[in-house]
Design a protein around this motif. Structure first.
Motif, PDB file in Angstrom:
ATOM      1  N   GLY A 157       0.841  -1.187   0.000  1.00 44.46           N
ATOM      2  CA  GLY A 157       0.000   0.000   0.000  1.00 44.46           C
ATOM      3  C   GLY A 157       0.877   1.238   0.000  1.00 44.46           C
ATOM      4  N   ASP A 158       0.663   2.113   0.974  1.00 43.64           N
ATOM      5  CA  ASP A 158       1.458   3.333   1.089  1.00 43.64           C
ATOM      6  C   ASP A 158       2.622   3.182   2.061  1.00 43.64           C
ATOM      7  OD1 ASP A 158      -0.266   4.640  -0.660  1.00 43.64           O
ATOM      8  OD2 ASP A 158      -1.614   5.261   0.976  1.00 43.64           O
ATOM      9  N   VAL A 159       2.816   1.988   2.597  1.00 41.95           N
ATOM     10  CA  VAL A 159       3.855   1.766   3.599  1.00 41.95           C
ATOM     11  C   VAL A 159       5.099   1.171   2.945  1.00 41.95           C
ATOM     12  CG1 VAL A 159       4.449   0.601   5.750  1.00 41.95           C
ATOM     13  CG2 VAL A 159       2.097   1.397   5.357  1.00 41.95           C
ATOM     14  N   LYS A 160       6.199   1.895   3.059  1.00 37.54           N
ATOM     15  CA  LYS A 160       7.463   1.406   2.511  1.00 37.54           C
ATOM     16  C   LYS A 160       7.952   0.218   3.334  1.00 37.54           C
ATOM     17  CE  LYS A 160       9.022   4.199  -0.860  1.00 37.54           C
ATOM     18  NZ  LYS A 160       9.638   3.770  -2.120  1.00 37.54           N
ATOM     19  N   LEU A 161       8.508  -0.765   2.647  1.00 35.95           N
ATOM     20  CA  LEU A 161       9.047  -1.935   3.320  1.00 35.95           C
ATOM     21  C   LEU A 161      10.516  -1.707   3.680  1.00 35.95           C
ATOM     22  CD1 LEU A 161       7.477  -4.731   1.102  1.00 35.95           C
ATOM     23  CD2 LEU A 161       6.801  -4.073   3.415  1.00 35.95           C
ATOM     24  N   SER A 162      10.930  -2.291   4.781  1.00 34.53           N
ATOM     25  CA  SER A 162      12.319  -2.167   5.210  1.00 34.53           C
ATOM     26  C   SER A 162      13.242  -2.826   4.188  1.00 34.53           C
ATOM     27  CB  SER A 162      12.496  -2.832   6.574  1.00 34.53           C
ATOM     28  OG  SER A 162      13.845  -2.866   6.944  1.00 34.53           O
ATOM     29  N   PRO A 163      14.349  -2.181   3.854  1.00 36.17           N
ATOM     30  CA  PRO A 163      15.266  -2.760   2.864  1.00 36.17           C
ATOM     31  C   PRO A 163      15.773  -4.141   3.227  1.00 36.17           C
ATOM     32  CG  PRO A 163      15.789  -0.444   3.222  1.00 36.17           C
ATOM     33  CD  PRO A 163      14.764  -0.825   4.257  1.00 36.17           C
ATOM     34  N   THR A 205      11.344 -10.083  -4.049  1.00 29.66           N
ATOM     35  CA  THR A 205      10.925 -11.074  -3.059  1.00 29.66           C
ATOM     36  C   THR A 205      10.899 -10.416  -1.688  1.00 29.66           C
ATOM     37  OG1 THR A 205      11.914 -12.863  -4.348  1.00 29.66           O
ATOM     38  CG2 THR A 205      11.403 -13.326  -2.046  1.00 29.66           C
ATOM     39  N   TYR A 206       9.730 -10.499  -1.045  1.00 32.87           N
ATOM     40  CA  TYR A 206       9.543  -9.893   0.269  1.00 32.87           C
ATOM     41  C   TYR A 206       9.423 -11.001   1.306  1.00 32.87           C
ATOM     42  CZ  TYR A 206       6.774  -7.742   4.075  1.00 32.87           C
ATOM     43  OH  TYR A 206       6.289  -7.337   5.292  1.00 32.87           O
ATOM     44  N   GLY A 207      10.351 -11.048   2.248  1.00 30.36           N
ATOM     45  CA  GLY A 207      10.268 -12.006   3.347  1.00 30.36           C
ATOM     46  C   GLY A 207      10.797 -13.380   3.047  1.00 30.36           C
ATOM     47  N   GLY A 208      11.333 -13.621   1.906  1.00 31.54           N
ATOM     48  CA  GLY A 208      11.964 -14.900   1.612  1.00 31.54           C
ATOM     49  C   GLY A 208      11.017 -16.049   1.386  1.00 31.54           C
ATOM     50  N   SER A 209       9.754 -15.769   1.096  1.00 32.55           N
ATOM     51  CA  SER A 209       8.794 -16.851   0.888  1.00 32.55           C
ATOM     52  C   SER A 209       8.135 -16.687  -0.484  1.00 32.55           C
ATOM     53  CB  SER A 209       7.759 -16.848   2.012  1.00 32.55           C
ATOM     54  OG  SER A 209       6.916 -17.966   1.916  1.00 32.55           O
ATOM     55  N   ASN A 210       6.799 -16.645  -0.509  1.00 27.19           N
ATOM     56  CA  ASN A 210       6.099 -16.557  -1.803  1.00 27.19           C
ATOM     57  C   ASN A 210       5.538 -15.171  -2.083  1.00 27.19           C
ATOM     58  OD1 ASN A 210       4.028 -16.564   0.093  1.00 27.19           O
ATOM     59  ND2 ASN A 210       2.625 -17.739  -1.223  1.00 27.19           N
ATOM     60  N   ALA A 211       5.941 -14.179  -1.298  1.00 27.91           N
ATOM     61  CA  ALA A 211       5.488 -12.809  -1.547  1.00 27.91           C
ATOM     62  C   ALA A 211       6.399 -12.201  -2.607  1.00 27.91           C
ATOM     63  CB  ALA A 211       5.532 -11.997  -0.260  1.00 27.91           C
ATOM     64  N   ILE A 212       5.988 -12.353  -3.848  1.00 25.81           N
ATOM     65  CA  ILE A 212       6.836 -11.987  -4.989  1.00 25.81           C
ATOM     66  C   ILE A 212       6.067 -11.066  -5.925  1.00 25.81           C
ATOM     67  CG2 ILE A 212       8.051 -12.895  -7.020  1.00 25.81           C
ATOM     68  CD1 ILE A 212       8.514 -15.469  -5.419  1.00 25.81           C
ATOM     69  N   THR A 225      16.291   5.207 -13.085  1.00 21.99           N
ATOM     70  CA  THR A 225      14.906   4.751 -12.991  1.00 21.99           C
ATOM     71  C   THR A 225      14.639   4.317 -11.558  1.00 21.99           C
ATOM     72  OG1 THR A 225      14.900   4.010 -15.303  1.00 21.99           O
ATOM     73  CG2 THR A 225      13.214   3.095 -13.856  1.00 21.99           C
ATOM     74  N   ASP A 226      13.825   5.102 -10.857  1.00 19.41           N
ATOM     75  CA  ASP A 226      13.503   4.832  -9.456  1.00 19.41           C
ATOM     76  C   ASP A 226      12.136   4.155  -9.408  1.00 19.41           C
ATOM     77  OD1 ASP A 226      13.162   4.825  -6.725  1.00 19.41           O
ATOM     78  OD2 ASP A 226      13.959   6.847  -6.453  1.00 19.41           O
ATOM     79  N   ALA A 227      12.093   2.871  -9.034  1.00 22.78           N
ATOM     80  CA  ALA A 227      10.850   2.094  -9.099  1.00 22.78           C
ATOM     81  C   ALA A 227      10.531   1.452  -7.753  1.00 22.78           C
ATOM     82  CB  ALA A 227      10.960   1.013 -10.166  1.00 22.78           C
ATOM     83  N   THR A 228       9.253   1.485  -7.380  1.00 25.44           N
ATOM     84  CA  THR A 228       8.765   0.830  -6.169  1.00 25.44           C
ATOM     85  C   THR A 228       7.806  -0.282  -6.568  1.00 25.44           C
ATOM     86  OG1 THR A 228       8.953   2.852  -4.852  1.00 25.44           O
ATOM     87  CG2 THR A 228       7.509   1.119  -4.007  1.00 25.44           C
ATOM     88  N   LEU A 229       8.098  -1.508  -6.176  1.00 28.10           N
ATOM     89  CA  LEU A 229       7.222  -2.645  -6.470  1.00 28.10           C
ATOM     90  C   LEU A 229       6.291  -2.863  -5.273  1.00 28.10           C
ATOM     91  CD1 LEU A 229       9.674  -3.010  -8.465  1.00 28.10           C
ATOM     92  CD2 LEU A 229       9.083  -5.434  -8.467  1.00 28.10           C
ATOM     93  N   ASN A 230       4.978  -2.881  -5.555  1.00 24.18           N
ATOM     94  CA  ASN A 230       3.986  -2.966  -4.498  1.00 24.18           C
ATOM     95  C   ASN A 230       3.579  -4.415  -4.256  1.00 24.18           C
ATOM     96  OD1 ASN A 230       1.437  -2.544  -2.950  1.00 24.18           O
ATOM     97  ND2 ASN A 230       1.947  -0.400  -3.375  1.00 24.18           N
ATOM     98  N   HIS A 231       3.818  -4.870  -3.035  1.00 23.09           N
ATOM     99  CA  HIS A 231       3.484  -6.251  -2.659  1.00 23.09           C
ATOM    100  C   HIS A 231       2.101  -6.315  -2.016  1.00 23.09           C
ATOM    101  CE1 HIS A 231       7.367  -8.399  -3.230  1.00 23.09           C
ATOM    102  NE2 HIS A 231       7.858  -7.171  -3.140  1.00 23.09           N
TER     103      HIS A 231
END
Length: 313
Positions: A157-163, A205-212, A225-231
């Motif tokens: 959503g609007d919340v950035k994920l920790s690197p 890949t977010y969290g090392g599982s199936n959140a891709i 090119t600055d891109a944000t992928l939304n999970h």
């Protein structure tokens, strides 16, 4: 590629035979005089000429400076960082050319002997090269690099994920295969990845599982090119408890499966955390030889506990 600095040396026959042309004896001179006639002067025979130490020898071809710089192709915007320069011998004999000099400066200067060289510059995964001939005079060359960069991040959503929760892989598509050739895996969020201009396929890949998440991104020359992928995912804490809200059993082995029975993630502990893409799952908990199951649903952005109740029978 012809090796720089080749030369040739001509040797006189007298030297090859070990005889110096000025080493003839007086007897040889008299014999020559008798053959050409008494009225002609005899040739003058002298000792070999010696070099005058007061006269400096002629200088050999001197080394000279080669100044290099790099700009983005299609313009004159200079590249100021992230460069690696190499100077190679210019060879045509099929052998591997040796590196003569190297630098990571933005505008390096190399002192090179006369000859032919190949100057190369790399900017991340992009590069350019040029053949340079040095002839004892200072020279300068400007190389043009067709490159840009990717800077990646992730969000829910609007919340950035920790690197530290994200990892990216970048591919070059080949034909209909979007993941035709891997450029680099393990790219960190916020990292500047320098690439030749073109289109790339990015897998996050977010969290090392199936959140891709996947996206096709274009790298333009001289641009970032600055891109944000939304999970669409959530992080869940798994627990095996005797009753709802009770203390979790330690040493429990958990398996997260799809409704079709495919294993997505396994973990061991009292309350391990897993990050899963939104959807329906089956949770299996094993403890002290007993097996317990529960179905649950993941909603994007809703981080929560998922408890399995250890019921007898």
């Amino acid at each position: 590629m012809a090796r720089a600095g080749y030369g040739s040396v001509l040797l006189g026959c007298a030297l090859l035979l070990g005889v110096h042309p000025g080493a003839a004896s007086a007897q040889d001179g008299n014999a020559f005089h008798n053959r050409i006639g008494p009225n002609l002067p005899s040739p003058t025979l002298s000792a070999p000429a010696m070099s005058d130490p007061s006269v400096p020898p002629l200088p050999s071809a001197a080394s000279a400076a080669l100044a290099l710089s790099a700009v983005f192709a299609g313009g004159d915007k200079p590249l100021r960082s992230g460069l690696a320069w190499r100077i190679y011998e210019d060879r045509t004999d099929g052998t591997k050319p040796a590196i003569v000099a190297r630098s990571e400066a933005a505008e390096p200067s190399f002192t090179l002997a006369p000859g032919s060289y190949v100057a190369t510059v790399t900017y991340g995964f992009a590069s350019a090269s040029r053949r340079v001939v040095m002839a004892g005079q200072p020279a300068s060359e400007q190389l043009k690099v067709s490159a840009g960069a990717l800077k990646l991040s992730g969000a829910i959503g609007d919340v950035k994920l920790s690197p530290d929760q994200l990892a990216f892989s970048v591919f070059v598509p080949i034909g209909t295969n979007s993941e035709g050739r891997l450029v680099r895996s393990g790219v960190k969020a916020g990292e500047l990845l320098r690439l030749p201009e073109g289109t790339y396929h990015v897998v996050s890949t977010y969290g090392g599982s199936n959140a891709i998440q996947r996206a096709d991104l274009k790298v333009e020359n001289g641009k970032v090119t600055d891109a944000t992928l939304n999970h669409r995912a959530a992080t869940l804490t798994l627990k095996l408890v005797a009753a709802e809200g009770a203390e979790a059993f330690a040493g429990t082995a958990f398996s997260v499966l799809t409704p079709g029975g495919d294993t997505i993630r396994e973990a061991i502990g009292a309350f391990p955390q897993v990050t899963l893409a939104e959807g329906d799952y089956v949770l299996i908990a094993r403890h002290d030889g007993q097996v317990y199951t529960r179905e649950f649903k993941v909603e994007s952005g809703l981080n929560r506990d998922v408890e399995v109740i250890a019921k007898a029978g």
